[in-house]
Motif scaffolding. Structure first.
Motif, PDB file in Angstrom:
ATOM      1  N   GLY A  48     -15.338  34.039 -57.643  1.00 21.31           N
ATOM      2  CA  GLY A  48     -16.322  33.936 -58.221  1.00 21.31           C
ATOM      3  C   GLY A  48     -15.946  34.754 -59.524  1.00 21.31           C
ATOM      4  O   GLY A  48     -16.260  33.930 -60.989  1.00 21.31           O
ATOM      5  N   ILE A  49     -15.084  35.367 -60.009  1.00 20.91           N
ATOM      6  CA  ILE A  49     -13.889  35.873 -61.013  1.00 20.91           C
ATOM      7  C   ILE A  49     -13.550  34.735 -61.142  1.00 20.91           C
ATOM      8  O   ILE A  49     -13.455  34.407 -62.902  1.00 20.91           O
ATOM      9  CB  ILE A  49     -13.021  36.672 -60.667  1.00 20.91           C
ATOM     10  CG1 ILE A  49     -13.889  38.330 -59.955  1.00 20.91           C
ATOM     11  CG2 ILE A  49     -12.313  37.846 -62.143  1.00 20.91           C
ATOM     12  CD1 ILE A  49     -13.024  39.588 -59.675  1.00 20.91           C
ATOM     13  N   ILE A  50     -12.146  34.141 -60.885  1.00 21.19           N
ATOM     14  CA  ILE A  50     -11.562  32.551 -60.966  1.00 21.19           C
ATOM     15  C   ILE A  50     -13.225  31.745 -61.618  1.00 21.19           C
ATOM     16  O   ILE A  50     -12.263  31.097 -62.174  1.00 21.19           O
ATOM     17  CB  ILE A  50     -10.540  32.165 -59.772  1.00 21.19           C
ATOM     18  CG1 ILE A  50      -9.826  32.959 -59.181  1.00 21.19           C
ATOM     19  CG2 ILE A  50     -11.111  30.740 -59.858  1.00 21.19           C
ATOM     20  CD1 ILE A  50      -8.953  33.211 -57.894  1.00 21.19           C
ATOM     21  N   THR A  51     -14.183  31.552 -60.842  1.00 16.33           N
ATOM     22  CA  THR A  51     -14.813  30.343 -61.808  1.00 16.33           C
ATOM     23  C   THR A  51     -14.647  30.773 -62.937  1.00 16.33           C
ATOM     24  O   THR A  51     -15.120  30.595 -63.514  1.00 16.33           O
ATOM     25  CB  THR A  51     -15.916  30.516 -60.780  1.00 16.33           C
ATOM     26  OG1 THR A  51     -15.763  29.997 -59.292  1.00 16.33           O
ATOM     27  CG2 THR A  51     -17.077  29.007 -61.314  1.00 16.33           C
ATOM     28  N   MET A  52     -15.306  32.804 -63.077  1.00 14.30           N
ATOM     29  CA  MET A  52     -15.538  32.937 -63.845  1.00 14.30           C
ATOM     30  C   MET A  52     -15.339  32.261 -65.440  1.00 14.30           C
ATOM     31  O   MET A  52     -14.839  31.451 -66.456  1.00 14.30           O
ATOM     32  CB  MET A  52     -16.870  34.023 -64.097  1.00 14.30           C
ATOM     33  CG  MET A  52     -17.609  34.711 -64.098  1.00 14.30           C
ATOM     34  SD  MET A  52     -17.683  36.225 -64.536  1.00 14.30           S
ATOM     35  CE  MET A  52     -17.727  36.706 -66.300  1.00 14.30           C
ATOM     36  N   ALA A  53     -13.625  32.569 -65.013  1.00 12.01           N
ATOM     37  CA  ALA A  53     -12.404  31.976 -66.037  1.00 12.01           C
ATOM     38  C   ALA A  53     -12.211  30.958 -66.170  1.00 12.01           C
ATOM     39  O   ALA A  53     -12.338  30.664 -67.359  1.00 12.01           O
ATOM     40  CB  ALA A  53     -10.895  32.656 -65.305  1.00 12.01           C
ATOM     41  N   PHE A  54     -12.526  29.948 -65.244  1.00 15.08           N
ATOM     42  CA  PHE A  54     -12.099  28.039 -65.568  1.00 15.08           C
ATOM     43  C   PHE A  54     -13.603  27.878 -66.501  1.00 15.08           C
ATOM     44  O   PHE A  54     -13.479  27.257 -67.301  1.00 15.08           O
ATOM     45  CB  PHE A  54     -12.925  28.083 -64.065  1.00 15.08           C
ATOM     46  CG  PHE A  54     -13.511  26.363 -64.296  1.00 15.08           C
ATOM     47  CD1 PHE A  54     -12.126  25.577 -64.758  1.00 15.08           C
ATOM     48  CD2 PHE A  54     -13.965  25.578 -64.053  1.00 15.08           C
ATOM     49  CE1 PHE A  54     -11.928  24.438 -64.261  1.00 15.08           C
ATOM     50  CE2 PHE A  54     -14.579  24.339 -64.628  1.00 15.08           C
ATOM     51  CZ  PHE A  54     -13.056  23.643 -64.192  1.00 15.08           C
ATOM     52  N   LEU A  55     -14.803  28.927 -66.016  1.00 19.49           N
ATOM     53  CA  LEU A  55     -15.749  27.825 -67.390  1.00 19.49           C
ATOM     54  C   LEU A  55     -15.635  28.526 -68.519  1.00 19.49           C
ATOM     55  O   LEU A  55     -16.125  28.093 -70.111  1.00 19.49           O
ATOM     56  CB  LEU A  55     -17.482  28.908 -66.966  1.00 19.49           C
ATOM     57  CG  LEU A  55     -17.967  28.912 -65.301  1.00 19.49           C
ATOM     58  CD1 LEU A  55     -18.905  29.517 -65.104  1.00 19.49           C
ATOM     59  CD2 LEU A  55     -18.248  27.009 -65.338  1.00 19.49           C
ATOM     60  N   GLY A  56     -14.905  30.246 -69.346  1.00 16.48           N
ATOM     61  CA  GLY A  56     -14.823  30.437 -69.649  1.00 16.48           C
ATOM     62  C   GLY A  56     -13.811  29.702 -71.209  1.00 16.48           C
ATOM     63  O   GLY A  56     -13.438  29.442 -72.443  1.00 16.48           O
ATOM     64  N   THR A  57     -12.721  28.915 -69.732  1.00 18.98           N
ATOM     65  CA  THR A  57     -11.373  28.102 -70.527  1.00 18.98           C
ATOM     66  C   THR A  57     -11.904  26.538 -70.605  1.00 18.98           C
ATOM     67  O   THR A  57     -11.013  26.264 -71.980  1.00 18.98           O
ATOM     68  CB  THR A  57     -10.008  29.287 -69.891  1.00 18.98           C
ATOM     69  OG1 THR A  57     -10.542  30.184 -69.648  1.00 18.98           O
ATOM     70  CG2 THR A  57      -9.072  27.894 -70.191  1.00 18.98           C
ATOM     71  N   VAL A  58     -12.499  26.672 -69.796  1.00 20.40           N
ATOM     72  CA  VAL A  58     -12.394  24.885 -70.648  1.00 20.40           C
ATOM     73  C   VAL A  58     -14.029  24.531 -70.963  1.00 20.40           C
ATOM     74  O   VAL A  58     -13.740  23.030 -71.493  1.00 20.40           O
ATOM     75  CB  VAL A  58     -12.766  24.546 -68.743  1.00 20.40           C
ATOM     76  CG1 VAL A  58     -12.317  22.408 -68.336  1.00 20.40           C
ATOM     77  CG2 VAL A  58     -11.226  24.633 -67.544  1.00 20.40           C
ATOM     78  N   LYS A  59     -14.915  24.938 -70.659  1.00 16.84           N
ATOM     79  CA  LYS A  59     -15.909  25.167 -70.995  1.00 16.84           C
ATOM     80  C   LYS A  59     -16.572  23.692 -71.138  1.00 16.84           C
ATOM     81  O   LYS A  59     -16.420  22.841 -70.941  1.00 16.84           O
ATOM     82  CB  LYS A  59     -15.995  25.612 -72.766  1.00 16.84           C
ATOM     83  CG  LYS A  59     -15.499  26.792 -73.052  1.00 16.84           C
ATOM     84  CD  LYS A  59     -15.366  26.465 -74.883  1.00 16.84           C
ATOM     85  CE  LYS A  59     -15.504  27.973 -74.618  1.00 16.84           C
ATOM     86  NZ  LYS A  59     -14.209  28.319 -74.585  1.00 16.84           N
ATOM     87  N   PRO A  60     -16.273  23.241 -68.929  1.00 23.65           N
ATOM     88  CA  PRO A  60     -17.020  21.981 -68.698  1.00 23.65           C
ATOM     89  C   PRO A  60     -18.227  21.206 -69.333  1.00 23.65           C
ATOM     90  O   PRO A  60     -18.128  19.963 -68.952  1.00 23.65           O
ATOM     91  CB  PRO A  60     -16.574  21.795 -67.360  1.00 23.65           C
ATOM     92  CG  PRO A  60     -16.922  23.192 -67.367  1.00 23.65           C
ATOM     93  CD  PRO A  60     -16.441  23.745 -68.731  1.00 23.65           C
ATOM     94  N   PHE A  61     -19.276  22.119 -69.335  1.00 24.33           N
ATOM     95  CA  PHE A  61     -20.194  21.632 -69.946  1.00 24.33           C
ATOM     96  C   PHE A  61     -21.036  22.248 -70.831  1.00 24.33           C
ATOM     97  O   PHE A  61     -20.570  23.074 -71.530  1.00 24.33           O
ATOM     98  CB  PHE A  61     -21.264  21.312 -68.810  1.00 24.33           C
ATOM     99  CG  PHE A  61     -21.261  22.538 -67.909  1.00 24.33           C
ATOM    100  CD1 PHE A  61     -22.037  23.121 -67.786  1.00 24.33           C
ATOM    101  CD2 PHE A  61     -20.464  22.532 -66.664  1.00 24.33           C
ATOM    102  CE1 PHE A  61     -22.408  24.474 -67.130  1.00 24.33           C
ATOM    103  CE2 PHE A  61     -20.661  23.856 -66.078  1.00 24.33           C
ATOM    104  CZ  PHE A  61     -21.796  24.830 -66.591  1.00 24.33           C
TER     105      PHE A  61
END
Length: 223
Positions: A210-223
């Motif tokens: 979950g922490i890794i996914t949060m970092a992904f969302l904040g960095t990549v902003k995929p949608f």
């Protein structure tokens, strides 16, 4: 020299995330000998002390992520609350961090346990507020106007629940060791410690994902 405050906040946000993820790994490994009944009680207590000393870093980072994320979100225009509201949030979080640090320094005592329970009670308010705001925004498009930000807020609330469960586990360590010290060897307590630890280790893998996914969302902003 001019410093862009948004970039400073972003830097602090990255540090808080890094210590959250790395610190939880440290607690995970330091906790293994705690349930090893073949070790002396003093040795197990030393490992518990190590786990607590490591844990205060991710515990503080988690709290700081709340105002950092909200402040950055306001700067990006994806959450509407700024100005005095953000100032109030920072003041509130300063109190919360002071509370968490006080519980850490008083760990193992009755006062420390009471302070820890107050810390936990704050999460009972923050978690549903984040969850319902995030889910509502994902459904309606507001007040969090970016879907990646709303998803991140929703996920953060879920991770806070896991973190709260792990806080219960650490509090149980203290209570169990106090019973073992005062009453001597107790197979029932040892079995309970082993069961709780096995459950928390499985939960930790979900936590890290979950922490890794949060970092992904904040960095990549995929949608």
């Amino acid at each position: 020299m001019y410093l862009d405050t948004h970039l400073v906040l972003k830097w602090l946000h990255i540090i808080a995330m890094a210590y959250w993820l790395g610190g939880e790994w440290g607690v995970f490994n330091a906790s293994r000998p705690i349930v090893d009944s073949s070790l002396s009680l003093d040795e197990r207590r030393r490992h518990m002390e190590t786990a607590y000393r490591i844990d205060i870093i991710p515990r503080t980072g988690i709290i700081l992520l709340l105002p950092l994320g909200l402040h950055l979100g306001h700067n990006l225009g994806v959450q509407p609350l700024g100005g005095p509201w953000l100032v109030g949030m920072w003041i509130f979080v300063a109190f919360w961090v002071a509370l968490a640090l006080s519980a850490f320094f008083k760990r193992g005592t009755d006062i420390g346990i009471r302070l820890t329970k107050i810390d936990e009670s704050i999460r009972y308010v923050v978690i549903p507020a984040l969850f319902f705001t995030g889910v509502y925004s994902l459904i309606t498009g507001g007040p969090l106007t970016a879907y990646w930000y709303a998803a991140k807020a929703t996920l953060f609330s879920g991770l806070l629940i896991i973190g709260l469960i792990l806080r219960f586990v650490m509090r149980d360590w203290v209570m169990a060791f106090r019973q073992l010290i005062s009453g001597g060897p107790n197979p029932a307590i040892e079995a309970r410690l082993t069961t709780i630890m096995a459950f928390s280790r499985k939960l930790a893998y979900v936590y890290w994902a979950g922490i890794i996914t949060m970092a992904f969302l904040g960095t990549v902003k995929p949608f």
